[in-house]
Design an enzyme around this catalytic site. Structure first.
Site, mmCIF file in Angstrom:
data_model
loop_
_atom_site.group_PDB
_atom_site.id
_atom_site.type_symbol
_atom_site.label_atom_id
_atom_site.label_comp_id
_atom_site.label_asym_id
_atom_site.label_seq_id
_atom_site.Cartn_x
_atom_site.Cartn_y
_atom_site.Cartn_z
ATOM 1 N N GLU A 1 -44.550 9.212 -3.780
ATOM 2 C CA GLU A 1 -45.055 10.011 -2.678
ATOM 3 C C GLU A 1 -45.143 11.456 -3.141
ATOM 4 O O GLU A 1 -44.128 12.149 -3.234
ATOM 5 C CB GLU A 1 -44.128 9.881 -1.473
ATOM 6 C CG GLU A 1 -44.790 10.348 -0.193
ATOM 7 C CD GLU A 1 -44.010 11.391 0.534
ATOM 8 O OE1 GLU A 1 -43.022 11.901 0.000
ATOM 9 O OE2 GLU A 1 -44.417 11.721 1.650
ATOM 10 N N ASP B 1 -39.595 8.052 -2.391
ATOM 11 C CA ASP B 1 -39.639 9.068 -1.339
ATOM 12 C C ASP B 1 -39.475 10.463 -1.950
ATOM 13 O O ASP B 1 -38.663 10.665 -2.859
ATOM 14 C CB ASP B 1 -38.481 8.785 -0.375
ATOM 15 C CG ASP B 1 -38.398 9.780 0.757
ATOM 16 O OD1 ASP B 1 -39.243 9.697 1.655
ATOM 17 O OD2 ASP B 1 -37.497 10.642 0.728
#
Ligand code: LAG
Ligand code: CA
Length: 463
Positions: free
Chosen positions: A243, A212
């Site tokens: 990400e 993340d």
């Protein structure tokens, strides 16, 4: 026995022989490298019990290679039940709104038994901004003092502000994303703590991680953290995908040395194509990430909400976009199944915050169960690495192409059509795998006349 079942049966023995006596790994489970499929199901915000059932009853039989689940650590328990509290870690205990550590462990074991690897969402750039009480009862009174860190583990004294200048790489990686306390990932103690958290999951059988907010962590810090990690139970390194949205530092390519990257450009181009001219997908491979580094997606929980990408509200168009993703050879595909929402912050169906069991007919979106997606996952696995040939667009909004023993045609127009395709396949009568053989496709002199309803596909496999 299908090809996939045969492969699993054959590789089960190999995996068992090669695997170290790792924890929680049943001897009959093949190593991730030996799993038959590479397709990832993104069961975002599903509780562990429901993922367990889904692996066994649907994902395994359909030939998915992995399941990707939401963050498993204890987080803020926001009184409103909003979905985003799970991106605010309170502790690294594996008790969350998705279930207990026991349920988490049972999920991993069940998914392995069903032939799937398990990837989790790793929130390691920051910890919680909001004070309160977490899902395992942890109380947070000072955002720079959760159980696992001290104030000097954060960048707060270097930059106490939210990121505002997104063109400044230092600021993007050292200041606070949305006010979330930013971990000093250059510090040895912080790296050890993060690695310890990820290792606690590897010890339970987790096979990889979605990182993340990776854009906000220097790639060198991530590489240093990964160097500390244990192997997965099978002996392979974890599969790690980042990400990193493009446009401003750091860019996706900065993370290629660390692992794979989720490809936002790919999803951008898919959306443009299916809402416009689908034939532009002939050149999809240009201006997207190179396939060897790419984990592709059509949408995710952030981009369906900010409308950058497609959502379940696009109905059959989203299904068709995912059919294309499974048909086209580029990167590692993911299929997103979340829940319906009326407002951006609306949480998943829950009971006092704890996510309730998935009901695909009531509030949840189970795209991976759509018959076209199930069929194309098998088709994707069957055609393997075969290149695209016989590309054609016989009418506006209609495309078709061959992949080795497979041929697929997609009608993205609003009208049904009867169209002629040069399939390149041997003459014969083939089953349309999309409707489970309710219709057949006759190939004569390599050519097929296909009746394609609006926003549907036809696919065949000549084995
Ligand atoms: C991600 N990838 O990099 C996640 O995919 C994304 O969903 C996360 O944001 C983000 N990074 C941080 O992990 C989500 C919501 C935000 C939410 C955040 C923290 O999209 O809206 O922020 O999780 O829970 C919320 C409020 C903000 C507030 C912040 C801090 O919306 O207004 O500033 O919490 O309290
Ligand atoms: Ca950071």
């Amino acid at each position: 026995m299908t090809l996939r079942r045969l492969l699993l049966a054959v590789t089960a023995g190999i995996g068992a022989a090669a695997a170290p006596a790792g924890p929680a790994a049943p001897a009959s489970v093949p190593a991730p490298a030996n799993f038959a499929g590479d397709v990832i199901a993104n069961l975002w915000s599903w509780n562990w019990r429901s993922v367990t059932a889904e692996c066994t009853d649907h994902l395994g039989p359909a030939g998915f290679g992995a399941v990707w689940v939401a963050p498993p650590a204890e987080s803020l328990r926001h009184p409103s039940g909003t979905w985003w509290d799970v991106y605010q870690p309170y502790s690294y205990e594996l008790t969350s709104r998705f279930g207990t550590e026991t349920e988490f462990t049972e999920m991993i074991e069940a998914c392995h038994r069903a032939g799937l690897a398990v990837f989790t969402d790793a929130v390691i750039n920051h910890t919680a901004a909001l004070t309160g009480v977490g899902y395992a009862g942890t109380e947070l009174a000072d955002k720079y003092d959760p159980p696992m860190y001290d104030r000097d583990d954060y960048h707060v004294d270097e930059c106490p502000n939210q990121i505002s200048r997104w063109t400044d790489a230092w600021e993007v990686q050292h200041c606070e994303l949305l006010g979330l306390p930013d971990l000093a990932t250059e510090r040895r103690a912080v790296r050890d703590r993060i690695a310890g958290y990820l290792d606690s999951q590897l010890a339970l059988g987790v096979d990889g991680f979605r990182i993340d907010a990776a854009k906000h962590i220097p790639a060198a810090d991530l590489t240093a953290i990964y160097a500390r990690l244990a192997s997965t139970w099978s002996g392979a390194p974890p599969f790690i995908f980042h990400e990193v949205f493009p446009g401003g530092p750091a860019e996706p390519e900065d993370y290629f040395a660390a692992g794979a990257v989720l490809d936002f450009d790919y999803a951008d181009r898919i959306k443009t194509a299916v809402l416009g001219d689908i034939s532009i997908l002939a050149t999809l491979d240009q201006r997207v990430l190179p396939p060897e580094h790419s984990v592709t997606f059509v949408t995710n929980h952030d981009t369906e909400r900010n409308r950058r990408h497609l959502s379940y509200e696009h109905g059959a168009t989203t299904v068709l976009a995912n059919v294309f993703q499974l048909a086209w050879p580029h990167g590692r595909p993911t299929i997103y199944s979340g829940f319906e929402w009326a407002t951006r912050d609306q949480g998943p169906p829950n009971d006092a915050g704890f996510v309730t069991d998935t009901d695909c007919g009531a509030g949840w979106v189970c795209l991976h169960r759509d018959p076209a997606i199930v069929a194309m996952t098998a088709w994707h696995n069957a055609v393997g690495a075969a290149p695209v040939t016989n590309w054609q667009s016989p009418a506006a909004g209609v495309i078709g192409f061959r992949r080795g023993t497979g041929f697929v045609a997609l009608n993205n127009g609003d009208e049904s059509g009867e169209l002629t395709f040069a399939t390149g396949l041997a003459d014969g009568s083939y089953c349309n795998v999309i409707d489970d053989c309710a219709t057949t496709v006759d190939v004569v002199d390599g050519t097929a006349e296909l009746v394609l309803a609006a926003t549907t596909a036809v696919a065949v496999l000549a084995e």
